[in-house]
Write a protein that holds these residues in place. Structure first.
Motif, PDB file in Angstrom:
ATOM      1  N   ALA A   1       0.859  -6.494 -11.250  1.00 30.73           N
ATOM      2  CA  ALA A   1       0.211  -6.262  -9.957  1.00 30.73           C
ATOM      3  C   ALA A   1      -0.915  -5.248 -10.114  1.00 30.73           C
ATOM      4  O   ALA A   1      -1.993  -5.407  -9.543  1.00 30.73           O
ATOM      5  CB  ALA A   1       1.235  -5.764  -8.938  1.00 30.73           C
TER       6      ALA A   1
ATOM      7  N   THR B   1      -4.277  -2.185  -4.816  1.00 29.41           N
ATOM      8  CA  THR B   1      -5.309  -2.057  -3.806  1.00 29.41           C
ATOM      9  C   THR B   1      -4.756  -1.428  -2.539  1.00 29.41           C
ATOM     10  O   THR B   1      -3.595  -1.532  -2.223  1.00 29.41           O
ATOM     11  CB  THR B   1      -5.863  -3.440  -3.457  1.00 29.41           C
ATOM     12  OG1 THR B   1      -4.773  -4.225  -2.993  1.00 29.41           O
ATOM     13  CG2 THR B   1      -6.487  -4.076  -4.660  1.00 29.41           C
ATOM     14  N   LYS B   2      -5.624  -0.781  -1.822  1.00 32.41           N
ATOM     15  CA  LYS B   2      -5.238  -0.192  -0.541  1.00 32.41           C
ATOM     16  C   LYS B   2      -5.896  -1.000   0.565  1.00 32.41           C
ATOM     17  O   LYS B   2      -7.067  -1.326   0.489  1.00 32.41           O
ATOM     18  CB  LYS B   2      -5.748   1.250  -0.468  1.00 32.41           C
ATOM     19  CG  LYS B   2      -4.874   2.236  -1.184  1.00 32.41           C
ATOM     20  CD  LYS B   2      -4.879   3.564  -0.439  1.00 32.41           C
ATOM     21  CE  LYS B   2      -4.155   4.650  -1.169  1.00 32.41           C
ATOM     22  NZ  LYS B   2      -2.857   4.282  -1.658  1.00 32.41           N
ATOM     23  N   PRO B   3      -5.116  -1.329   1.597  1.00 34.73           N
ATOM     24  CA  PRO B   3      -5.724  -2.027   2.731  1.00 34.73           C
ATOM     25  C   PRO B   3      -6.615  -1.060   3.486  1.00 34.73           C
ATOM     26  O   PRO B   3      -6.584   0.144   3.227  1.00 34.73           O
ATOM     27  CB  PRO B   3      -4.522  -2.443   3.563  1.00 34.73           C
ATOM     28  CG  PRO B   3      -3.461  -1.453   3.212  1.00 34.73           C
ATOM     29  CD  PRO B   3      -3.729  -1.021   1.813  1.00 34.73           C
TER      30      PRO B   3
ATOM     31  N   ARG C   1     -12.428  -7.055 -13.158  1.00 33.90           N
ATOM     32  CA  ARG C   1     -12.719  -7.898 -14.325  1.00 33.90           C
ATOM     33  C   ARG C   1     -14.032  -7.503 -14.990  1.00 33.90           C
ATOM     34  O   ARG C   1     -14.194  -7.610 -16.180  1.00 33.90           O
ATOM     35  CB  ARG C   1     -12.810  -9.366 -13.921  1.00 33.90           C
ATOM     36  CG  ARG C   1     -11.581  -9.899 -13.289  1.00 33.90           C
ATOM     37  CD  ARG C   1     -10.513 -10.131 -14.317  1.00 33.90           C
ATOM     38  NE  ARG C   1      -9.294  -9.520 -13.834  1.00 33.90           N
ATOM     39  CZ  ARG C   1      -8.113  -9.621 -14.426  1.00 33.90           C
ATOM     40  NH1 ARG C   1      -8.004 -10.288 -15.544  1.00 33.90           N
ATOM     41  NH2 ARG C   1      -7.063  -9.048 -13.927  1.00 33.90           N
ATOM     42  N   GLU C   2     -14.987  -7.057 -14.158  1.00 35.03           N
ATOM     43  CA  GLU C   2     -16.322  -6.758 -14.696  1.00 35.03           C
ATOM     44  C   GLU C   2     -16.230  -5.699 -15.793  1.00 35.03           C
ATOM     45  O   GLU C   2     -16.936  -5.767 -16.799  1.00 35.03           O
ATOM     46  CB  GLU C   2     -17.261  -6.259 -13.592  1.00 35.03           C
ATOM     47  CG  GLU C   2     -17.432  -7.206 -12.413  1.00 35.03           C
ATOM     48  CD  GLU C   2     -16.259  -7.182 -11.460  1.00 35.03           C
ATOM     49  OE1 GLU C   2     -15.659  -6.099 -11.280  1.00 35.03           O
ATOM     50  OE2 GLU C   2     -15.911  -8.251 -10.910  1.00 35.03           O
TER      51      GLU C   2
ATOM     52  N   ALA D   1      -3.908  -6.864 -11.774  1.00 41.71           N
ATOM     53  CA  ALA D   1      -4.720  -7.713 -10.904  1.00 41.71           C
ATOM     54  C   ALA D   1      -5.766  -6.881 -10.170  1.00 41.71           C
ATOM     55  O   ALA D   1      -6.792  -7.396  -9.745  1.00 41.71           O
ATOM     56  CB  ALA D   1      -3.820  -8.437  -9.898  1.00 41.71           C
ATOM     57  N   GLY D   2      -5.492  -5.568 -10.044  1.00 42.35           N
ATOM     58  CA  GLY D   2      -6.441  -4.709  -9.356  1.00 42.35           C
ATOM     59  C   GLY D   2      -7.507  -4.121 -10.264  1.00 42.35           C
ATOM     60  O   GLY D   2      -8.412  -3.437  -9.798  1.00 42.35           O
TER      61      GLY D   2
ATOM     62  N   SER E   1       0.837  -1.192   0.000  1.00 39.48           N
ATOM     63  CA  SER E   1       0.000   0.000   0.000  1.00 39.48           C
ATOM     64  C   SER E   1       0.873   1.243   0.000  1.00 39.48           C
ATOM     65  O   SER E   1       0.512   2.270  -0.519  1.00 39.48           O
ATOM     66  CB  SER E   1      -0.887   0.015   1.246  1.00 39.48           C
ATOM     67  OG  SER E   1      -0.065   0.213   2.382  1.00 39.48           O
TER      68      SER E   1
ATOM     69  N   LEU F   1       5.400  -5.073 -11.883  1.00 35.05           N
ATOM     70  CA  LEU F   1       4.614  -3.982 -11.315  1.00 35.05           C
ATOM     71  C   LEU F   1       3.303  -3.784 -12.059  1.00 35.05           C
ATOM     72  O   LEU F   1       2.253  -3.572 -11.457  1.00 35.05           O
ATOM     73  CB  LEU F   1       5.427  -2.683 -11.312  1.00 35.05           C
ATOM     74  CG  LEU F   1       5.995  -2.341  -9.948  1.00 35.05           C
ATOM     75  CD1 LEU F   1       7.223  -3.180  -9.685  1.00 35.05           C
ATOM     76  CD2 LEU F   1       6.303  -0.885  -9.823  1.00 35.05           C
TER      77      LEU F   1
END
Lengths: 448, 304
Positions: free
Chosen positions: A334, A10-12, A341-342, A337-338, A3, A331
């Motif tokens: 990664a 993504t951010k936690p 998909r929709e 992955a964020g 993060s 990078l």
């Protein structure tokens, strides 16, 4: 942890609202925890910055104030100007190409099952030293196509499209009927006539250099209405062995030699010698001069001079991309992955082609990651040293020069600490915008 | 992303099958062909990436005579050329073996010191209260991108003055100095995410500041510490420039020892190729063993 990275993704969940001391730590304790880090940072990073800035305004010995002379040298000194020019080439091309490749690899590996294995292979060079990579690429770029894989492949491709010649060293011997015709070709001294058997002996081809399909030469037989002849390696060993200008049993024919019949500077007929060196030309060759064109004698194609003055920088950039495309790929993967998909599926359902999905959805969503990767690589490339230092041979190191290398030379082998300091301050100035950006971004996070 | 906290991120959320089924046969055919092209392309790229390293490995396994006579790919048709002579000769070479040891003597302390000192400061920045805390931290963050080049000349003079120029100690110190901004940045951010309750509970149990640090913060921060450790280890192990300037012939690491050989490139590939490969073994083992940590370290290091 990621993060905190600029990599996005993504951010936690938000951090605790307040991070006040757990239970009123005494300042003394805090100071003790911080002391080692702050002392080392102060002595090894902060103090040198100040020292370099001051030093850059003093002359070579460090005693006399030099004003901005050292900075003027940045733009007047021949070596530094080449370095500056090369650094610009590096900063423009290396990060963009590495990022573009990283993007392509990241997107494509999502579609294959062994994507992870592929990523491992491309990412692996990140783990090794630039010195090792430099040695690896010194081998790759070796000029000799029999040793350097780059030229081996390049020459292979080249020779598939352009036939190489078989007899680079062949030339007329003593008492030869041939004479040089300029440009590396040879031509008969006198015209030939139909029904005549012509001998075209040459010397100078080492036995192991003869084409594999060459057979023992056969003496020419006259044929009515045609010009016949033999071209062969007239390998005369000295008195008594073999006959000068005559076909001996041990001599090989020049298999594949091109022969042209030339009248008034025009080619009227041409042919290629057989495996035994014999050839036949039609009656139209009557009265013509026979020429062996220069294509027979060209030096074999030797590939590109990868590490020569003109190609050395692009070649080294190539090795850098080999090392760092994996970094960009990981990078970007990664970040990918964020990406929801929709969104991609929705675009596909709406009839967008894969290319349109990539161009209009994926890339815009990844823009922040792409920017971070490119900027990171730019900072990295600005300081490039090892690869150039190792790969560029002494003869072309001046042509491959970059600022960090020039700083090393000026500061540690030419004893010009003033100019070297000016180069280092210049490098520092170039990264200050990034420094500012990092601090600003973090300030928001710290204040949460 | 945070909008639908309920669903798993990434692939799991993909509605599978139903969408694909709507595509016509023709478009599926096109996709099949392009899928094949993608595979071929990726295989070629993978080979392209592997060949240089394979070239080095095979070169290191041939005799100097064979290297001078032909390319390394000759090994595929004449496997009998493979020999470990270059390696055994290299390992008897005093310069190389002592420089390998120096690499270890430099890398291990430089990594440990950065981890320990960085953790202490990271913890202080995350959980302690003192005036100007955030400003100090931002100052450290600002140092992240300072190029090492700025410090070469000043530190060379400083080390010369205090008598550690040319020693292992000097090289270690330099690496620690330039490793710290990233260490503090990474660890402070990770430690800040530790749940407050855990620290308070430990405190109520009567743990002192040091105990809290070693028994609670360090174990909980293990993933970040590991990532930092791997990253710093590889960074120092692979360094050439710093050691080139701050070490002498007695304290030089393997990178510097090999660098001096590069000047006569061509006549000594039998030293360079196995030497380079030996210097790569440790980083590669670390890389394959700790991929996850390495990747997260590299990702966090995207600012460096």
């Amino acid at each position: 942890m990621t993060s905190a990275t600029a990599a996005g993704g993504t951010k936690p969940p938000a951090a605790p609202k307040s991070r006040k001391s757990v239970t009123g730590t005494r300042r003394m304790v805090a100071a003790l925890f911080l002391l080692p880090a702050l002392v080392l940072l102060g002595a090894l990073v902060v103090y040198p910055i100040g020292y370099s800035v001051v030093r850059s305004f003093y002359d070579q010995s460090g005693d006399g104030f030099a004003g901005i002379d050292n900075y003027k040298a940045l733009f007047t000194d021949e070596g530094i100007r080449t370095a500056l020019k090369n650094n610009i080439i590096w900063v423009v091309f290396a990060p963009t190409i590495a990022t573009a490749l990283g993007l392509i690899f990241a997107v494509l590996t999502e579609r294959v099952r062994w994507g992870t294995a592929f990523k491992l292979v491309v990412f692996m060079p990140m783990a090794i030293s630039m010195l090792a990579a430099g040695i690896i690429f010194r081998l790759v770029y070796d000029q000799d196509p029999d040793k350097g894989v780059a030229n081996a492949v390049w020459v292979g491709v080249h020779d598939t499209f352009a036939q190489s010649s078989a007899f680079p060293k062949a030339h007329p011997g003593r008492q030869s009927p041939l004479k040089p015709a300029g440009g590396g070709a040879f031509i008969t001294k006198s015209p030939v006539s139909a029904g005549e058997a012509v001998s075209l002996p040459l010397v100078g081809v080492a036995p192991d250099q003869m084409p594999d399909d060459a057979k023992p030469a056969v003496a020419p037989k006259p044929e009515p209405g045609e010009v016949t002849g033999t071209t062969w390696q007239d390998f005369t060993r000295g008195r008594g062995v073999g006959e000068l200008g005559g076909v001996d049993p041990s001599e090989l024919g020049y298999a594949g030699m091109r022969i042209e019949a030339v009248k008034d500077g025009r080619v009227v007929a041409s042919t290629t010698a057989g495996d035994d060196g014999t050839f036949t030309l039609p009656a139209s060759a009557d009265g013509a001069l026979l020429r062996l064109p220069e294509s027979n004698f060209k030096e074999p194609y030797n590939g590109l001079d990868w590490l020569g003055p003109s190609l050395v920088t692009p070649s080294i950039i190539g090795s850098y991309i080999w090392m760092w495309a994996g970094f960009a790929m990981v990078l970007i993967a990664a970040g990918l992955a964020g990406v929801p998909r929709e969104l991609l599926e929705a675009a596909r359902v709406d009839g967008a082609s894969e290319w349109q999905v990539f161009r209009r959805v994926t890339v815009p969503l990844l823009a922040p990651v792409l920017a971070v990767v490119t900027v990171t690589l730019m900072i990295n490339v600005l300081k490039i040293f090892d690869l150039v230092f190792i790969i560029a041979p002494g003869s072309s190191q001046d042509d491959a020069n970059v600022l960090a290398l020039e700083l090393y030379r000026k500061g540690f082998s030419e004893d010009q600490p003033g100019i070297a300091s000016a180069i280092s301050v210049f490098l520092l100035l170039l990264v200050i915008p990034v420094m500012w950006f990092n601090v600003r971004r973090l300030r928001r996070e710290v204040r949460r | 992303m945070t909008a639908d906290a309920g669903s798993l991120p990434g692939k799991a959320a993909r509605p599978s099958g139903s969408v694909k089924a709507k595509h016509s046969l023709a478009s599926r055919l096109v996709e099949g062909v392009s899928g094949g092209l993608v595979r071929v392309f990726l295989v070629l790229v993978g080979l392209f990436w592997l060949v240089p390293t394979i070239g080095l490995l095979l070169s290191s396994l041939r005799s100097p005579e064979n290297i001078a006579a032909s390319g390394w790919w000759k090994v595929f048709t004449e496997p009998s050329q493979i020999t470990f002579d270059s390696y055994s000769k290299l390992l008897q070479n005093e310069d190389i073996t002592s420089s390998l040891l120096n690499t270890v003597w430099i890398t291990v302390p430089a990594t440990l010191l950065v981890v320990v000192i960085g953790s202490l400061a990271g913890y202080a920045f995350a959980w302690m209260e003192f005036p100007g805390r955030d400003w100090w931290f931002l100052g450290v963050v600002g140092l992240l991108v300072v190029p090492v080049q700025v410090a070469l000349i000043p530190i060379a003079e400083l080390f010369g003055a205090i008598g550690i120029f040319g020693s292992v100690l000097g090289v270690v110190f330099f690496h620690v100095g330039f490793g710290l901004p990233f260490a503090v940045f990474l660890l402070r951010n990770f430690f800040a995410e530790i749940p407050r309750e855990l620290l308070e509970a430990a405190r109520l149990d009567g743990a002192g500041e040091l105990r809290l640090f070693f028994r609670v913060v360090m174990p909980l921060g293990a993933p970040a510490i590991a990532a930092l450790g791997i990253f710093q280890f590889l960074w120092v192990w692979n360094d050439l420039l710093v050691a080139l300037i701050f070490s002498d012939s007695g304290s030089q690491p393997i990178t510097v020892a090999l660098q001096t050989q590069v000047r006569q490139f061509g006549n000594n590939i039998d030293v360079l190729a196995p030497g380079a490969f030996i210097s790569m073994v440790v980083p590669l083992v670390v890389f394959f063993a700790f991929q996850r940590q390495f990747v997260s370290g590299v990702m966090a290091g995207a600012v460096k």
